[in-house]
Scaffold this motif. Structure first.
Motif, PDB file in Angstrom:
ATOM      1  N   ILE A   1       0.888  -1.216  -0.050  1.00  0.00           N
ATOM      2  CA  ILE A   1       0.033  -0.081   0.052  1.00  0.00           C
ATOM      3  C   ILE A   1       0.753   1.295   0.036  1.00  0.00           C
ATOM      4  CG2 ILE A   1      -1.794   1.329   1.334  1.00  0.00           C
ATOM      5  CD1 ILE A   1      -2.620  -1.383   2.348  1.00  0.00           C
ATOM      6  N   GLU A   2       2.063   1.349   0.681  1.00  0.00           N
ATOM      7  CA  GLU A   2       2.688   2.477   0.805  1.00  0.00           C
ATOM      8  C   GLU A   2       3.230   2.769  -0.607  1.00  0.00           C
ATOM      9  OE1 GLU A   2       2.955  -0.192   2.947  1.00  0.00           O
ATOM     10  OE2 GLU A   2       2.045   0.696   4.790  1.00  0.00           O
ATOM     11  N   LYS A   3       3.853   1.599  -1.260  1.00  0.00           N
ATOM     12  CA  LYS A   3       4.575   2.119  -2.487  1.00  0.00           C
ATOM     13  C   LYS A   3       3.160   2.514  -3.496  1.00  0.00           C
ATOM     14  CE  LYS A   3       7.757  -0.745  -4.008  1.00  0.00           C
ATOM     15  NZ  LYS A   3       8.534  -1.914  -4.722  1.00  0.00           N
ATOM     16  N   TYR A   4       2.085   1.844  -3.443  1.00  0.00           N
ATOM     17  CA  TYR A   4       1.171   2.239  -4.215  1.00  0.00           C
ATOM     18  C   TYR A   4       0.687   3.775  -4.026  1.00  0.00           C
ATOM     19  CZ  TYR A   4      -3.868   2.424  -5.720  1.00  0.00           C
ATOM     20  OH  TYR A   4      -5.119   2.545  -6.530  1.00  0.00           O
ATOM     21  N   ALA A   5       0.753   4.280  -2.868  1.00  0.00           N
ATOM     22  CA  ALA A   5       0.406   5.671  -2.624  1.00  0.00           C
ATOM     23  C   ALA A   5       1.450   6.557  -3.165  1.00  0.00           C
ATOM     24  CB  ALA A   5       0.184   5.739  -1.228  1.00  0.00           C
ATOM     25  N   THR A   6       2.608   6.068  -3.280  1.00  0.00           N
ATOM     26  CA  THR A   6       3.629   7.039  -3.853  1.00  0.00           C
ATOM     27  C   THR A   6       3.409   7.235  -5.258  1.00  0.00           C
ATOM     28  OG1 THR A   6       5.370   5.237  -4.174  1.00  0.00           O
ATOM     29  CG2 THR A   6       5.572   6.231  -1.921  1.00  0.00           C
ATOM     30  N   LEU A   7       2.782   6.272  -5.957  1.00  0.00           N
ATOM     31  CA  LEU A   7       2.584   6.573  -7.220  1.00  0.00           C
ATOM     32  C   LEU A   7       1.669   7.795  -7.595  1.00  0.00           C
ATOM     33  CD1 LEU A   7       2.818   2.818  -8.367  1.00  0.00           C
ATOM     34  CD2 LEU A   7       4.514   4.487  -8.545  1.00  0.00           C
ATOM     35  N   SER A   8       0.802   7.921  -6.528  1.00  0.00           N
ATOM     36  CA  SER A   8      -0.241   9.251  -6.786  1.00  0.00           C
ATOM     37  C   SER A   8      -1.185   8.525  -7.681  1.00  0.00           C
ATOM     38  CB  SER A   8       0.182  10.400  -7.204  1.00  0.00           C
ATOM     39  OG  SER A   8       1.278  10.916  -6.364  1.00  0.00           O
ATOM     40  N   PRO A   9      -1.777   7.430  -7.305  1.00  0.00           N
ATOM     41  CA  PRO A   9      -2.662   6.741  -8.409  1.00  0.00           C
ATOM     42  C   PRO A   9      -3.967   7.546  -8.655  1.00  0.00           C
ATOM     43  CG  PRO A   9      -2.883   5.629  -6.283  1.00  0.00           C
ATOM     44  CD  PRO A   9      -1.787   6.564  -6.058  1.00  0.00           C
TER      45      PRO A   9
END
Length: 347
Positions: free
Chosen positions: A125-133
Motif C-alpha cells: 500500500i505504501e508503494k502504491y500511495a507513492t505513485l499518486s494513483p
C-alpha cells in the motif's frame, strides 16, 4: 492451481484452480511487499475534461480528467499496454525468479514499471500511495465483484486512494472481457481504430473461425484442461472460465469433470490423485502455463508419462489467465486449432 496442502477449497483456492485464475492458493499469504521496485511507465495520452467508466460491478469510476497514473493487475496492464496505455504500476506475477517477464506480463517492460506486489495477493500500500494513483484496474472472478488480487484485509485502505475498475472474466465468453478492456483503453486515450488494433482484432476473428472449423471437422478429439501440483492433478470444467466457455461455444469437445466433483470446488474443477489421472480419456491436453504450476516437461510421475496424449506428444500450454487483448488472445485460438487439426485419436 491451488496449493495441494489445502484440503478444502477456499474462495481464493477455488478461484485459483478454477481455470482462468491467478495462483492465489499456490502463493504466499496476502500482505505488503517491499522487495519489488520499478520506475513506472507513462500512460496513454490524456484527454481534457471529466472522465468516467462504468465497470462490470456496476460501479462507475469518475475523475476530473482522464487518469494518467494507472495501476493494474499484471495481465490487465499487459492488455492495456497492447493498446498503447502504459500503466505506472502493476501488482500480480510480473517477474520470475531470474528477473525475466512472467507469462502474465506480456510485452510490459518489467524493468521500468513499478511492481507493488510480485505475487497474487501481494500489495504494498505504501508503494502504491507513492505513485499518486488515479485509477486501479483488475479483473473480477465472482458475482460479488471481488477485485482480483486486492487483499481483502487492506481493500478499504487501498480503494480510498483512487477510483477502481473491475473487468469481469467470470461465467462469460472471452469476447466480452476483450471488448471491455478495449473500451477501457479507449476511454484512457487509446486509438481504438489504430491499424495495429484493427489487424489484431481481425486476426482474432480469423482464429476463431479456424478453431470452429477444426472442431467441426474433428468432433472426436477430446481436449482435457489440466493443471499440476505436487500431489494433485486438476481437471477444469468448461463453465465459469472465459476461455473455456468460448472454446466450447466454438464446438471444441472439452472433457467435463463430474458434476459432483465440480460442485465441491464451487463449479470449477475436479482434483485427482496422480494415480487416477487417467480417469478421463483425452486426445489433447492443455496444461496450465502459469509459473507457479508444474510444467509438463518437469512432471516425473509415471502415470503422467503413460497417458496416451502425453505419449503422442499432444500436450499444449493453456494460457490460464489470458491477457485480454486481441493480439494476445488470437494465438491461443490458433494454437488450439492447430492441435486439434493435427491430433491423432488416442484417448
Amino acid at each position: 492451481m491451488p496449493n495441494a496442502r489445502l484440503s478444502t477449497p477456499s474462495r481464493r483456492g477455488v478461484l485459483a484452480a478454477g481455470g482462468a485464475l491467478g495462483l492465489g492458493a499456490a502463493l504466499a499469504a496476502c500482505g505488503s511487499d517491499s522487495k519489488d521496485s520499478g520506475s513506472g511507465a507513462k500512460s496513454g495520452s490524456a484527454k481534457s475534461g471529466p472522465w468516467s467508466f462504468k465497470d462490470d460491478r456496476g460501479t462507475t469510476a469518475k475523475a476530473d480528467k482522464v487518469p494518467a497514473n494507472v495501476v493494474a493487475f499484471t495481465s490487465v496492464a499487459a492488455a492495456l499496454w497492447d493498446y498503447g496505455i502504459e500503466c505506472k504500476g502493476v501488482f500480480g506475477p510480473t517477474k520470475t525468479s531470474d528477473g525475466k517477464a512472467d507469462v502474465q506480463a506480456g510485452d510490459i517492460d518489467v524493468d521500468k514499471v513499478t511492481i507493488i506486489g510480485n505475487e497474487w495477493g501481494r500489495f504494498n500500500i505504501e508503494k502504491y500511495a507513492t505513485l499518486s494513483p488515479d485509477l486501479l484496474v483488475t479483473t473480477v472472478y465472482d458475482t460479488a465483484g471481488t477485485l482480483w488480487s486486492v487483499p481483502l484485509e487492506s481493500k478499504d485502505k487501498i480503494l480510498k486512494l483512487a477510483p477502481s475498475v473491475g473487468i469481469s472474466v467470470y461465467d462469460r465468453q472471452m469476447t466480452q472481457p476483450l471488448e471491455r478492456l478495449l473500451e477501457l483503453a479507449g476511454s484512457l486515450g487509446a486509438d481504438m481504430k489504430a491499424e495495429k488494433t484493427v489487424k489484431a482484432k481481425k486476426r482474432f476473428e480469423d482464429a476463431a473461425a479456424r478453431l470452429r472449423k477444426a472442431a467441426k471437422a474433428r468432433p472426436e478429439i477430446r481436449v482435457l484442461i489440466g493443471s499440476a501440483s505436487q500431489d494433485i492433478f486438476y481437471v477444469s470444467g468448461s463453465n465459469l472460465s472465459a476461455d473455456l466457455e468460448y472454446f466450447k461455444s466454438l464446438g471444441v469437445n472439452l472433457v467435463e469433470p463430474s458434476e459432483k466433483a465440480k460442485k465441491a470446488s464451487g463449479g470449477w474443477f475436479e482434483n485427482l490423485s496422480w494415480e487416477n489421472i487417467d480417469k478421463y480419456p483425452a486426445d489433447v491436453i492443455m496444461m496450465d502455463n502459469r509459473t507457479a504450476t508444474i510444467q509438463p516437461a518437469d512432471i516425473e510421475k509415471p502415470t503422467w508419462k503413460k497417458l496416451p496424449a502425453v505419449k503422442a506428444g499432444q500436450v499444449i500450454p493453456r494460457v490460464t489467465e489470458p491477457i485480454y487483448s486481441y493480439a494476445k488472445c488470437a494465438p491461443i485460438l490458433e494454437d488450439l486449432a492447430e492441435a486439434i487439426e493435427k491430433a491423432k485419436k488416442v484417448g
